[in-house]
Design a protein around this motif. Sequence first.
Motif, PDB file in Angstrom:
ATOM      1  N   LEU A 158       0.869  -1.317  -0.171  1.00  0.00           N
ATOM      2  CA  LEU A 158      -0.035  -0.025   0.089  1.00  0.00           C
ATOM      3  C   LEU A 158       1.052   1.147  -0.047  1.00  0.00           C
ATOM      4  O   LEU A 158       1.710   1.257   1.112  1.00  0.00           O
ATOM      5  CB  LEU A 158      -0.890   0.156   1.225  1.00  0.00           C
ATOM      6  N   LYS A 167      -9.313  -3.297   1.111  1.00  0.00           N
ATOM      7  CA  LYS A 167      -9.837  -2.158   1.313  1.00  0.00           C
ATOM      8  C   LYS A 167     -10.321  -2.038   2.696  1.00  0.00           C
ATOM      9  O   LYS A 167      -9.943  -1.086   3.714  1.00  0.00           O
ATOM     10  CB  LYS A 167     -10.841  -1.636   0.314  1.00  0.00           C
ATOM     11  N   THR A 192      -9.920  -3.687   5.284  1.00  0.00           N
ATOM     12  CA  THR A 192      -8.704  -4.190   6.363  1.00  0.00           C
ATOM     13  C   THR A 192      -7.858  -2.659   6.500  1.00  0.00           C
ATOM     14  O   THR A 192      -7.716  -2.082   7.641  1.00  0.00           O
ATOM     15  CB  THR A 192      -7.813  -5.031   6.005  1.00  0.00           C
ATOM     16  N   VAL A 193      -7.422  -2.150   5.495  1.00  0.00           N
ATOM     17  CA  VAL A 193      -6.556  -0.897   5.629  1.00  0.00           C
ATOM     18  C   VAL A 193      -7.241   0.360   5.983  1.00  0.00           C
ATOM     19  O   VAL A 193      -6.745   1.140   7.022  1.00  0.00           O
ATOM     20  CB  VAL A 193      -5.845  -0.528   4.209  1.00  0.00           C
ATOM     21  N   ASN A 249      -8.050   0.347   9.779  1.00  0.00           N
ATOM     22  CA  ASN A 249      -6.695   0.404  10.624  1.00  0.00           C
ATOM     23  C   ASN A 249      -6.153   1.959  10.098  1.00  0.00           C
ATOM     24  O   ASN A 249      -5.056   2.293  10.580  1.00  0.00           O
ATOM     25  CB  ASN A 249      -5.886  -0.641  10.013  1.00  0.00           C
ATOM     26  N   MET A 271      -4.739   3.154   7.590  1.00  0.00           N
ATOM     27  CA  MET A 271      -3.588   3.035   6.988  1.00  0.00           C
ATOM     28  C   MET A 271      -3.609   3.571   5.427  1.00  0.00           C
ATOM     29  O   MET A 271      -4.671   3.562   4.691  1.00  0.00           O
ATOM     30  CB  MET A 271      -3.138   1.304   6.658  1.00  0.00           C
ATOM     31  N   GLU A 272      -2.493   4.408   5.251  1.00  0.00           N
ATOM     32  CA  GLU A 272      -2.489   5.144   4.031  1.00  0.00           C
ATOM     33  C   GLU A 272      -1.259   4.599   2.975  1.00  0.00           C
ATOM     34  O   GLU A 272      -1.173   4.470   1.961  1.00  0.00           O
ATOM     35  CB  GLU A 272      -2.317   6.540   4.227  1.00  0.00           C
ATOM     36  N   VAL A 329       2.839   0.246   3.953  1.00  0.00           N
ATOM     37  CA  VAL A 329       2.146  -0.891   4.587  1.00  0.00           C
ATOM     38  C   VAL A 329       2.294  -2.047   3.587  1.00  0.00           C
ATOM     39  O   VAL A 329       2.593  -2.035   2.393  1.00  0.00           O
ATOM     40  CB  VAL A 329       0.644  -0.784   4.593  1.00  0.00           C
ATOM     41  N   ILE A 365       1.117  -5.901   2.779  1.00  0.00           N
ATOM     42  CA  ILE A 365       0.210  -6.827   3.283  1.00  0.00           C
ATOM     43  C   ILE A 365       0.212  -8.276   2.595  1.00  0.00           C
ATOM     44  O   ILE A 365       0.829  -8.329   1.651  1.00  0.00           O
ATOM     45  CB  ILE A 365      -1.455  -6.275   2.476  1.00  0.00           C
ATOM     46  N   ALA A 373      -2.206  -6.759   7.487  1.00  0.00           N
ATOM     47  CA  ALA A 373      -1.521  -5.498   7.081  1.00  0.00           C
ATOM     48  C   ALA A 373      -0.593  -4.841   8.120  1.00  0.00           C
ATOM     49  O   ALA A 373      -0.990  -4.869   9.231  1.00  0.00           O
ATOM     50  CB  ALA A 373      -2.607  -4.705   6.769  1.00  0.00           C
ATOM     51  N   TYR A 403       2.656  -2.160   9.095  1.00  0.00           N
ATOM     52  CA  TYR A 403       3.389  -1.141   8.739  1.00  0.00           C
ATOM     53  C   TYR A 403       5.006  -1.570   8.517  1.00  0.00           C
ATOM     54  O   TYR A 403       5.496  -1.980   9.728  1.00  0.00           O
ATOM     55  CB  TYR A 403       3.349  -0.154   9.565  1.00  0.00           C
TER      56      TYR A 403
END
Length: 260
Positions: A9, A46, A48-49, A52, A54-55, A58, A60, A89, A91
Amino acid sequence: DGVWEGVRLHKGKFLFLDAHLDRLTAGAQAIMLDIGPREAIVAALKKTVEANKMETGVHIRLMITRGPKKTINQDPRNALGTPTMVVLADYKEPSPDIVTNGLKLATSRIRTTPPEMFDMRLNSHSRLNFILAMIDVIDTGADEALMLDPNGHVASCNATNFFFVRKGEVFTSTGEFCFNGITRANVIELAAGAGVTTHLGNFSLKDVERADEAFVTGTFGGITPVREIDGRLLPHALPGPVTQHLRKLYAALKDIDAER
């Protein structure tokens, strides 16, 4: 049993997602696993992130197994037809130090396999042969194992695909006995577009010993320089000029894909 993908991601976008889902679908079909519509898989990613928040940055791991069975054995006909999907996912970014430190590789006695034995191009949940290859070289302090194909040619590493550079030209395996790498394919295409001569062929460890630079490719690390192979330090300071050039091109490609 099942299939998996590693997906990045980056700036709010799943990079090269169509290529990853194409590979996932092909692998599932090869093992007679119905993974359902692509849209449902994308929705799970989508969800999942987004849950959380998340941008970017990441990594996965998308896994789809055969799911519940009416009895416990290996026969796929006993599956109840409801695959299990898992989206992990994390970081996770490559350490900046890896660019200047590079990886240490050591050649393993464990070899890659041809399609009629175990197709390397399938992202199967069974990674035991690659784990054994890594175990084989752990005592050397290696970061990854360099693996030969059944004919003794350099194929790949245990978790990434391998390239080496000599006199400004890039060399890598034919692809028959290595991972069906999406990053690998992108790098080969980038090199061709940049006028960097790239050879796909059968190369020996003797060829690798004459390398000026080397690097590995994968979804997580992108392009990672190699500093040492079987105790030999590569002559260029890290990253080497060709490796650095390709790294810049790949970084730009990721941004372009994220903006699409």
